[in-house]
Write a protein that holds these residues in place. Structure first.
Motif, PDB file in Angstrom:
ATOM      1  N   HIS A   1       0.859  -1.354  -0.122  1.00 51.40           N
ATOM      2  CA  HIS A   1      -0.036   0.066  -0.063  1.00 51.40           C
ATOM      3  C   HIS A   1       0.990   1.219   0.063  1.00 51.40           C
ATOM      4  CE1 HIS A   1      -3.116  -2.426   2.022  1.00 51.40           C
ATOM      5  NE2 HIS A   1      -3.099  -2.972   0.891  1.00 51.40           N
ATOM      6  N   GLN A   2       2.015   1.114   0.911  1.00 58.68           N
ATOM      7  CA  GLN A   2       2.607   2.480   0.893  1.00 58.68           C
ATOM      8  C   GLN A   2       3.323   2.837  -0.520  1.00 58.68           C
ATOM      9  OE1 GLN A   2       6.154   0.822   3.320  1.00 58.68           O
ATOM     10  NE2 GLN A   2       7.155   2.489   2.279  1.00 58.68           N
TER      11      GLN A   2
ATOM     12  N   LEU B   1      -1.165  -1.798  13.594  1.00 59.91           N
ATOM     13  CA  LEU B   1      -2.420  -1.149  12.780  1.00 59.91           C
ATOM     14  C   LEU B   1      -2.909  -0.045  14.078  1.00 59.91           C
ATOM     15  CD1 LEU B   1      -4.125  -0.068  10.563  1.00 59.91           C
ATOM     16  CD2 LEU B   1      -5.690  -2.413  11.461  1.00 59.91           C
TER      17      LEU B   1
ATOM     18  N   VAL C   1      -6.448   6.637   3.828  1.00 59.73           N
ATOM     19  CA  VAL C   1      -7.694   6.212   3.329  1.00 59.73           C
ATOM     20  C   VAL C   1      -8.707   5.691   4.271  1.00 59.73           C
ATOM     21  CG1 VAL C   1      -8.737   5.022   1.790  1.00 59.73           C
ATOM     22  CG2 VAL C   1      -6.939   6.414   1.057  1.00 59.73           C
TER      23      VAL C   1
ATOM     24  N   THR D   1     -11.968  -6.158  16.686  1.00 61.52           N
ATOM     25  CA  THR D   1     -11.949  -6.731  15.583  1.00 61.52           C
ATOM     26  C   THR D   1     -12.121  -8.353  15.866  1.00 61.52           C
ATOM     27  OG1 THR D   1     -10.661  -7.321  13.306  1.00 61.52           O
ATOM     28  CG2 THR D   1      -9.402  -7.085  15.470  1.00 61.52           C
TER      29      THR D   1
ATOM     30  N   ALA E   1      -6.935   1.108   1.399  1.00 60.81           N
ATOM     31  CA  ALA E   1      -5.264   1.000   1.694  1.00 60.81           C
ATOM     32  C   ALA E   1      -4.973   1.923   2.881  1.00 60.81           C
ATOM     33  CB  ALA E   1      -4.456   1.464   0.389  1.00 60.81           C
ATOM     34  N   LYS E   2      -4.333   1.713   3.750  1.00 60.86           N
ATOM     35  CA  LYS E   2      -4.116   2.532   4.997  1.00 60.86           C
ATOM     36  C   LYS E   2      -2.504   2.712   5.062  1.00 60.86           C
ATOM     37  CE  LYS E   2      -7.594   1.422   8.129  1.00 60.86           C
ATOM     38  NZ  LYS E   2      -8.126   1.011   9.595  1.00 60.86           N
ATOM     39  N   VAL E   3      -2.422   4.099   4.901  1.00 59.65           N
ATOM     40  CA  VAL E   3      -0.972   4.587   5.372  1.00 59.65           C
ATOM     41  C   VAL E   3      -1.092   5.951   6.016  1.00 59.65           C
ATOM     42  CG1 VAL E   3       1.255   5.451   4.233  1.00 59.65           C
ATOM     43  CG2 VAL E   3      -0.058   3.543   3.073  1.00 59.65           C
ATOM     44  N   TYR E   4      -0.300   5.980   7.010  1.00 63.30           N
ATOM     45  CA  TYR E   4      -0.485   7.057   7.830  1.00 63.30           C
ATOM     46  C   TYR E   4       0.966   7.859   7.697  1.00 63.30           C
ATOM     47  CZ  TYR E   4      -4.207   4.583   9.876  1.00 63.30           C
ATOM     48  OH  TYR E   4      -5.312   3.850  10.103  1.00 63.30           O
TER      49      TYR E   4
ATOM     50  N   LEU F   1       0.020 -12.260  14.568  1.00 63.20           N
ATOM     51  CA  LEU F   1      -0.975 -11.372  14.399  1.00 63.20           C
ATOM     52  C   LEU F   1      -1.256 -10.446  15.378  1.00 63.20           C
ATOM     53  CD1 LEU F   1      -3.651 -11.056  13.080  1.00 63.20           C
ATOM     54  CD2 LEU F   1      -4.811 -13.090  14.415  1.00 63.20           C
TER      55      LEU F   1
ATOM     56  N   LYS G   1       6.365   0.276  10.020  1.00 64.68           N
ATOM     57  CA  LYS G   1       7.214   0.958   9.084  1.00 64.68           C
ATOM     58  C   LYS G   1       6.211   1.407   7.769  1.00 64.68           C
ATOM     59  CE  LYS G   1      10.528   3.666   7.543  1.00 64.68           C
ATOM     60  NZ  LYS G   1      10.836   4.679   8.244  1.00 64.68           N
ATOM     61  N   ALA G   2       5.476   0.108   7.399  1.00 63.74           N
ATOM     62  CA  ALA G   2       4.639   0.157   6.158  1.00 63.74           C
ATOM     63  C   ALA G   2       3.238   1.073   6.446  1.00 63.74           C
ATOM     64  CB  ALA G   2       4.154  -1.434   5.987  1.00 63.74           C
ATOM     65  N   TYR G   3       2.978   0.797   7.682  1.00 64.57           N
ATOM     66  CA  TYR G   3       1.642   1.771   7.778  1.00 64.57           C
ATOM     67  C   TYR G   3       2.300   3.427   8.199  1.00 64.57           C
ATOM     68  CZ  TYR G   3      -1.273  -1.946   8.920  1.00 64.57           C
ATOM     69  OH  TYR G   3      -2.199  -3.248   9.040  1.00 64.57           O
TER      70      TYR G   3
ATOM     71  N   HIS H   1      -6.650   8.527  15.675  1.00 64.58           N
ATOM     72  CA  HIS H   1      -7.860   7.754  15.287  1.00 64.58           C
ATOM     73  C   HIS H   1      -7.751   6.740  16.572  1.00 64.58           C
ATOM     74  CE1 HIS H   1      -8.080   9.180  11.256  1.00 64.58           C
ATOM     75  NE2 HIS H   1      -7.013   9.078  11.190  1.00 64.58           N
TER      76      HIS H   1
ATOM     77  N   ARG I   1       8.309  -4.317  10.865  1.00 67.03           N
ATOM     78  CA  ARG I   1       7.933  -4.320   9.419  1.00 67.03           C
ATOM     79  C   ARG I   1       6.693  -3.556   9.345  1.00 67.03           C
ATOM     80  NH1 ARG I   1      10.024  -7.110   5.385  1.00 67.03           N
ATOM     81  NH2 ARG I   1      11.103  -8.652   6.707  1.00 67.03           N
ATOM     82  N   GLU I   2       5.487  -4.029   9.936  1.00 70.57           N
ATOM     83  CA  GLU I   2       4.291  -3.339   9.739  1.00 70.57           C
ATOM     84  C   GLU I   2       4.240  -2.073  10.032  1.00 70.57           C
ATOM     85  OE1 GLU I   2       1.272  -5.334   8.181  1.00 70.57           O
ATOM     86  OE2 GLU I   2       3.191  -6.479   7.683  1.00 70.57           O
TER      87      GLU I   2
ATOM     88  N   LYS J   1       0.375  -7.543  14.134  1.00 70.40           N
ATOM     89  CA  LYS J   1      -0.293  -6.801  13.270  1.00 70.40           C
ATOM     90  C   LYS J   1      -1.336  -5.879  13.612  1.00 70.40           C
ATOM     91  CE  LYS J   1      -0.486 -10.634  10.660  1.00 70.40           C
ATOM     92  NZ  LYS J   1      -0.598 -11.803   9.520  1.00 70.40           N
TER      93      LYS J   1
ATOM     94  N   ASP K   1      -3.867  10.009   2.811  1.00 72.36           N
ATOM     95  CA  ASP K   1      -3.214  10.069   4.034  1.00 72.36           C
ATOM     96  C   ASP K   1      -4.317  10.280   5.256  1.00 72.36           C
ATOM     97  OD1 ASP K   1      -0.786  11.569   6.070  1.00 72.36           O
ATOM     98  OD2 ASP K   1      -1.677   9.575   6.325  1.00 72.36           O
TER      99      ASP K   1
END
Lengths: 111, 427
Positions: free
Chosen positions: A25-26, B345, A34, B359, B28-31, B338, B55-57, B354, B52-53, B341, A32
Motif C-alpha cells: 500500500h505504501q 495498525l 484512506v 476486530t 489502503a491505509k498509510v499514515y 497476528l 514501517k509500512a503503515y 484515530h 515491519r508493519e 499486525k 493519508d
C-alpha cells in the motif's frame, strides 16, 4: 492419499484467505489515510496472511483469480460443512455470513 | 535493457483506483503524516513483524527494533531438529530484509525502560526515546521453580525451549543415548510458550527412538492432567509409539518438584527417576525486560488491552506475543505475528489521532506427530472491550480417527505455514 474434496476446498479457501500487505500500500497510495467502510474488514483480514502468502505454497494456495461470488460460496461451504478436516473448516465457523461476504468482496474479483 | 511497457496487475489497478477515489474494496491505509518514534524490543515473530508493519503503515515514522542477537533462531519446527529430521540452519533468519525495509535494526540488549521519561536504556550505554514502545520479549525461564533447575543445570538437562544452542545440546544427547536408556521429558504447568509443543516434541523423540534406539522409551512427566490436542496426541501415541512413549499426568505422580542434574535424576512426590537424557521444559514467565518496564503483574505475565495491545499497567507501552496474558489466545508464533499486525495498525491509528476498533482474530497451530503427519488446533477470537474471548462453536482440533491422508495434508500445510510466517516476519 489426499481426498479430492479436501484439496478442492483448500484451493478455494486460499483465494479467500490471502491478504494484502500494507507494504504494498505504501508504494502506491499517496492518500493519508484512506478511511472507508471496510476498515474493519482490513483488520479482520490480518489473520489471513499468517498462513497465506502472495504466492502459492503446497497445500495453501495464494489469493488470486477467483470471483467474489466463488469466494463467498467457498467460505460459506466451509462454514456449513460438518467435516472439520482442515483448519479452514474450523476457522470459517467463527465468522458471520456478513463478514464472509465482505471478506469475499474484499479479496475477490468482481463477478 | 529496453524499457518495458507498464502493464499494471490487478492489485496495482485496484490500488491506483483507491488512490484517486474512495474504494470500498481496498482500504489502503498509510499514515504518512506521523513522524513518531516507535521502539520495538525483541525481534522474534512478534517484534520483527511489528517493526515491519509499523514501517509500512507509517513510512515517515522512526521505527527502531532492538534485538540482542544478529541471527534469529525460530522455535516452531525446532522439534523436527530435535527429532533428527531437520537442520538447525533451516531455523535461522537474519534481519537484513527488515533493515532494507527502513527499520532501524539495533543489535543491543535493552536493559531498562523508564516509562516516565519514555526512554529505553541499552547495554551499550546509549538510550532511546520513544513515543510508543512495543515489547515483544518472549519468555524467560523461572529458574529454580523446579528445585535444582538453574541455568547451570540446563547445560546437563536442556530445556530447548528457546531455540539455538539448547536445541543442539538436546539433539546431541539423544544421538549419544545408548539403546535401552530412557528419555524423560518434563512438561510445565500452564501457561507456557507453545501449549502443544512438549507433546509434539515427545512424538518426534519417540519416532527417533523407535527407529534408532528401539529398546529405549520416552517418559513424559507432566505437571498437568490435561494438555493441548490431548485426544489427538493420545490417539497418535497409541497408534505409533505404544512401546516408546509413556505419559504420566499430575494425578499419576507426574509433577516434578526437584532435579538432580549430576545423576540426571528427577524427583516427583513419590519417586526418583533417572534417564540417559532429561529434557526439562520448565515453568516460564514474560521476558525479563517486561519486568523492568513494569508491565508484568503478580503472575509474571503482562495484562493488555486486547484491542491495542497497550499495557494495562503502563501507558504508551504495548506488549505482544508470548509475554501477554491473552488467553484464550495461546502463546504461539501465529498469535505473536497476528498480535503484532493488530498492534501495529492500532499504534498507527493512535499516532494519527484515530481510535483502534475491536476486530476478530484467529490462531492456527500445527503439530507433527510423525515424520510426515501433523494435527492442528485453531481458534477464532473477539476482542471487544479489550478482552479476548473465543467465538462460540468455532475452532477446535483435527478430527479423531482420521485417515493418514488428512494427517499428511496437515503436515504439508504446516511446512507451508512456516515458510509464510517466517517470510512475513523476517522477509
Amino acid at each position: 492419499m489426499i481426498a479430492w474434496k479436501h484439496a478442492t476446498m483448500i484451493i478455494l479457501s486460499a483465494a479467500v484467505m490471502g491478504c494484502r500487505s500494507p507494504v504494498e500500500h505504501q508504494r502506491l497510495t499517496p492518500t493519508d489515510p484512506v478511511v472507508s467502510d471496510s476498515d474493519d474488514i482490513e483488520a479482520i483480514a490480518l489473520s489471513c496472511s499468517g498462513c497465506h502468502a502472495d504466492e502459492a505454497r503446497p497445500g495453501i494456495p495464494a489469493l488470486s483469480g477467483l470471483s467474489s461470488g466463488d469466494l463467498y460460496d467457498s467460505l460459506s461451504s466451509y462454514k456449513r460443512s460438518t467435516d472439520g478436516s482442515t483448519v479452514m473448516h474450523r476457522i470459517a465457523r467463527g465468522y458471520s455470513d456478513e463478514e464472509l461476504q465482505r471478506l469475499a468482496e474484499h479479496f475477490g474479483e468482481e463477478s | 535493457m529496453p524499457t518495458q511497457p507498464f502493464f499494471p496487475n490487478r492489485r496495482d489497478l485496484l490500488s491506483l483506483i483507491s488512490a484517486g477515489t474512495i474504494s470500498a474494496m481496498l482500504p489502503a491505509k498509510v499514515y504518512a503524516q506521523t513522524h513518531a518514534r516507535i521502539v520495538v524490543i525483541g525481534g522474534g515473530f512478534g517484534g520483527a513483524t511489528a517493526a515491519r508493519e509499523l514501517k509500512a503503515y507509517m513510512p515517515n515514522a522512526q521505527i527502531t527494533l532492538i534485538e540482542s542477537n544478529s541471527v534469529y533462531t525460530a522455535c516452531p519446527f525446532s522439534n523436527l531438529v530435535i527429532g533428527g529430521l531437520r537442520d538447525l540452519s533451516a531455523q535461522r533468519f537474519s534481519y537484513d530484509s527488515l533493515s532494507a525495509s527502513g527499520v532501524n535494526v539495533v543489535f543491543d540488549t535493552a536493559t531498562d525502560v523508564d516509562a516516565t521519561t519514555q526512554t529505553v536504556s541499552l547495554s551499550s550505554g546509549t538510550s532511546l526515546s520513544y513515543d510508543r514502545l512495543i515489547l515483544s520479549p518472549g519468555i524467560s525461564i523461572r529458574w529454580n521453580a523446579i528445585e535444582g533447575y538453574d541455568e547451570e543445570a540446563s547445560a546437563i538437562m536442556p530445556h530447548a525451549w528457546k531455540a539455538g544452542t539448547q536445541t543442539t545440546v538436546l539433539r546431541q544427547q539423544l544421538e549419544a543415548l545408548d539403546d535401552g536408556e530412557n528419555v524423560i521429558l518434563t512438561a510445565p504447568p500452564a501457561p507456557f510458550r507453545c501449549p502443544p509443543g512438549p507433546y509434539e516434541r515427545a512424538s518426534l523423540i519417540a519416532a527417533y527412538l523407535k527407529s534408532n534406539k528401539p529398546r529405549s522409551k520416552l517418559i513424559i512427566l507432566d505437571a498437568k492432567d490435561q494438555f493441548s490436542k490431548m485426544p489427538l496426541f493420545l490417539e497418535a501415541w497409541a497408534e505409533h509409539y505404544p512401546d516408546h512413549l509413556e505419559w504420566r499426568g499430575a494425578s499419576d505422580d507426574g509433577r516434578v518438584s526437584r532435579v538432580s542434574p549430576s545423576t540426571r535424576t528427577v524427583h516427583t512426590d513419590f519417586e526418583d527417576l533417572s534417564a540417559g537424557v532429561v529434557n526439562v521444559i520448565p515453568p516460564q514467565k514474560a521476558g525479563t525486560i517486561a519486568e523492568r518496564a513494569g508491565v508484568t503483574d503478580a503472575t509474571g505475565w503482562c495484562p493488555i488491552d486486547a484491542v491495542s495491545f497497550e499495557s494495562k499497567l503502563v501507558a504508551s507501552v504495548h506488549v505482544i506475543g508470548d509475554a501477554t496474558i491473552a488467553a484464550p489466545m495461546p502463546k504461539s508464533a501465529f498469535s505473536a505475528n497476528l498480535q503484532a499486525k493488530v498492534c501495529a495498525l492500532a499504534v498507527a491509528e493512535l499516532m494519527s489521532g484515530h481510535s483502534p476498533s475491536a476486530t476478530t482474530l484467529a490462531n492456527t497451530c500445527y503439530s507433527y506427530i510423525t515424520e510426515d503427519q501433523a494435527i492442528s488446533i485453531v481458534g477464532v477470537y473477539h476482542n471487544e472491550d479489550g478482552v479476548l474471548s473465543s467465538v462460540p462453536d468455532a475452532g477446535g482440533i483435527s478430527p479423531l480417527a482420521a485417515d493418514a491422508g488428512i494427517r499428511q495434508l496437515e503436515a504439508i500445510q504446516a511446512a507451508s505455514w512456516f515458510e509464510t510466517i517466517t517470510a512475513e516476519a523476517f522477509g
